[in-house]
Design a protein around this motif. Structure first.
Motif, PDB file in Angstrom:
ATOM      1  N   TYR A  12       0.785  -1.328  -0.053  1.00  0.00           N
ATOM      2  CA  TYR A  12       0.038   0.016  -0.175  1.00  0.00           C
ATOM      3  C   TYR A  12       0.898   1.233   0.154  1.00  0.00           C
ATOM      4  O   TYR A  12       2.079   1.198   0.325  1.00  0.00           O
ATOM      5  CB  TYR A  12      -0.942  -0.070   1.117  1.00  0.00           C
ATOM      6  CG  TYR A  12      -0.556   0.565   2.521  1.00  0.00           C
ATOM      7  CD1 TYR A  12      -0.483   1.922   2.942  1.00  0.00           C
ATOM      8  CD2 TYR A  12       0.381  -0.193   2.978  1.00  0.00           C
ATOM      9  CE1 TYR A  12       0.436   2.123   3.974  1.00  0.00           C
ATOM     10  CE2 TYR A  12       1.358   0.070   4.304  1.00  0.00           C
ATOM     11  CZ  TYR A  12       1.135   1.419   4.673  1.00  0.00           C
ATOM     12  OH  TYR A  12       1.837   1.913   5.917  1.00  0.00           O
ATOM     13  N   GLU A  28      -4.508   1.545  -1.932  1.00  0.00           N
ATOM     14  CA  GLU A  28      -4.515   0.073  -1.909  1.00  0.00           C
ATOM     15  C   GLU A  28      -4.383  -0.579  -3.213  1.00  0.00           C
ATOM     16  O   GLU A  28      -4.689   0.069  -4.276  1.00  0.00           O
ATOM     17  CB  GLU A  28      -5.714  -0.518  -1.207  1.00  0.00           C
ATOM     18  CG  GLU A  28      -6.252  -0.036   0.178  1.00  0.00           C
ATOM     19  CD  GLU A  28      -4.958  -0.182   1.466  1.00  0.00           C
ATOM     20  OE1 GLU A  28      -4.374  -1.259   0.922  1.00  0.00           O
ATOM     21  OE2 GLU A  28      -4.994   0.243   2.309  1.00  0.00           O
ATOM     22  N   ALA A  45      -2.740  -7.124   1.128  1.00  0.00           N
ATOM     23  CA  ALA A  45      -2.489  -6.778  -0.234  1.00  0.00           C
ATOM     24  C   ALA A  45      -2.997  -7.815  -1.302  1.00  0.00           C
ATOM     25  O   ALA A  45      -3.747  -7.427  -2.163  1.00  0.00           O
ATOM     26  CB  ALA A  45      -1.142  -6.449  -0.580  1.00  0.00           C
ATOM     27  N   HIS A  66      -6.989  -7.622  -1.277  1.00  0.00           N
ATOM     28  CA  HIS A  66      -7.160  -6.417  -1.860  1.00  0.00           C
ATOM     29  C   HIS A  66      -7.598  -7.107  -3.590  1.00  0.00           C
ATOM     30  O   HIS A  66      -8.426  -6.634  -4.270  1.00  0.00           O
ATOM     31  CB  HIS A  66      -6.501  -5.361  -1.807  1.00  0.00           C
ATOM     32  CG  HIS A  66      -6.853  -4.533  -0.646  1.00  0.00           C
ATOM     33  ND1 HIS A  66      -7.917  -3.449  -1.026  1.00  0.00           N
ATOM     34  CD2 HIS A  66      -6.551  -4.406   0.639  1.00  0.00           C
ATOM     35  CE1 HIS A  66      -8.078  -2.874   0.510  1.00  0.00           C
ATOM     36  NE2 HIS A  66      -7.279  -3.662   1.228  1.00  0.00           N
TER      37      HIS A  66
END
Length: 356
Positions: A154, A164, A215, A218
């Motif tokens: 991020y 993000e 991460a 996401h």
């Protein structure tokens, strides 16, 4: 008799003092604030020991003969060289970020060109400036002939929020990376939990695998991997906590409407990603193989930091996996990610040029 594919380490860093010098001259206040936050995040004790560790390993990070000797001793034939994550400089404003990325990409190219049969390279893009990422990806891959780029988990957006990997402002970057067949090396650096992890080196031992998990989640839950199915994303540290706890993500996908932006259960996407082997334990590596599939794991050492390993090939050899699986991690899986033996890459390039 054919020559065996080389043993390829996909997780090896290089340090460029020139970058710190540029930031110190151009934005000393930003650098000072960055260091102040780092001190809070890591705590005084870890800062002291980390400083000593970098001083002890300085030659490993900067001196080419020292690196080559260590590679030979560890059984590694080729390194995929990426900048130290300390070079992210996520606080840098637009023009400085462009200058830093351009300089980094050039320095990586110059470094690997010293012994081209031993290295591939990855550049940098400024995650805090999504509007700049395509330009800097092109600079790395087209302008400097690098395999791709390294990114963090991020970045601050300069307005009190974060960028993000699910951010739609990155869609142009993912599209271009897919078009270029570029490798995106996900390597966290820093964690917004900050002061809660300021002792016992939790800022690394907990934060790094947690940031990997966040991460990757996401990327998966937002549908990025549905929209760009041919992305080549390689996760450091074995993907952190996510692969071994993927059942909880699948449960959320089945039960929670807000977790259904991806087409399939999250576990289905692990086979679309790549992971390095750096999980610090024979049982951990076996578990990673079970979670993501043997064909998605490639040797990684985190050279030369103390949370890496000096004997990456031995750790793979000692795991309870088959000889064929060991060979896949050490050699053959790299080919599927586009990390072909350098002689083959040169031959393909020459054939392409002759065919024009």
């Amino acid at each position: 008799m054919s020559t065996p594919s080389p043993v390829i380490d996909v997780h090896a860093h290089v340090l460029f003092p020139q970058l710190d010098a540029l930031v110190s001259e151009t934005d000393p206040e930003g650098l000072a604030e960055h260091r102040r936050v780092d001190a809070i995040r890591h705590g005084a004790t870890s800062q002291k020991y980390s400083g000593a560790m970098i001083r002890e390993r300085w030659e490993l990070l900067t001196d080419l003969p020292t690196r080559l000797a260590r590679m030979e001793a560890s059984g590694v034939d080729v390194q995929i060289v990426s900048p130290s994550p300390s070079h992210y400089y996520a606080f840098a404003q637009l023009e400085l970020a462009r200058e830093l990325a351009t300089m980094t990409n050039r320095l990586v190219r110059e470094y690997i060109d010293q012994v081209p049969d031993k290295f591939h390279g990855l550049g940098l893009v400024p995650l805090q400036h999504p509007e700049l990422m395509v330009e800097m990806l092109d600079d790395a891959v087209i302008g400097n002939g690098l395999l791709g780029v390294e990114i963090g988990s991020y970045a601050p957006d300069g307005q009190g929020g974060t960028v993000e990997l699910s951010d739609t402002r990155l869609d142009a970057f993912w599209a271009r990376a897919q078009e270029l067949d570029a490798v995106i090396f996900l390597h966290p650096f820093g964690c917004p939990l900050e002061a809660r992890l300021d002792r016992f080196y939790l800022s690394n031992t907990v934060a790094q695998p947690a940031e990997n998990a966040v991460a990757l989640s996401h990327l998966i839950f937002s549908g990025v991997l549905d929209r760009y199915p041919d992305l080549k994303v390689l996760a450091a540290h074995g993907g952190g906590y996510l692969p071994r706890a993927i059942g909880r993500s699948d449960r959320a996908w089945r039960m929670r409407p807000e977790a259904r932006d991806c087409v399939e259960p999250p576990s289905a996407y692990l086979g679309r990603l790549w992971f390095d082997s750096l999980v610090h334990g024979e049982g951990e590596l076996v578990s990673l193989v079970s979670s993501v599939g043997i064909e998605r794991i490639i040797l990684g050492s985190d050279y030369p930091f103390d949370m890496g390993t000096e004997d990456p090939t031995i750790e793979v050899a000692e795991a309870d996996i088959s000889p064929a699986e060991r060979e896949a991690i050490l050699r053959t899986n790299a080919v599927s990610l586009g990390l072909r033996p350098l002689a083959a890459m040169k031959e393909n390039t020459q054939q392409s040029l002759e065919g024009r």
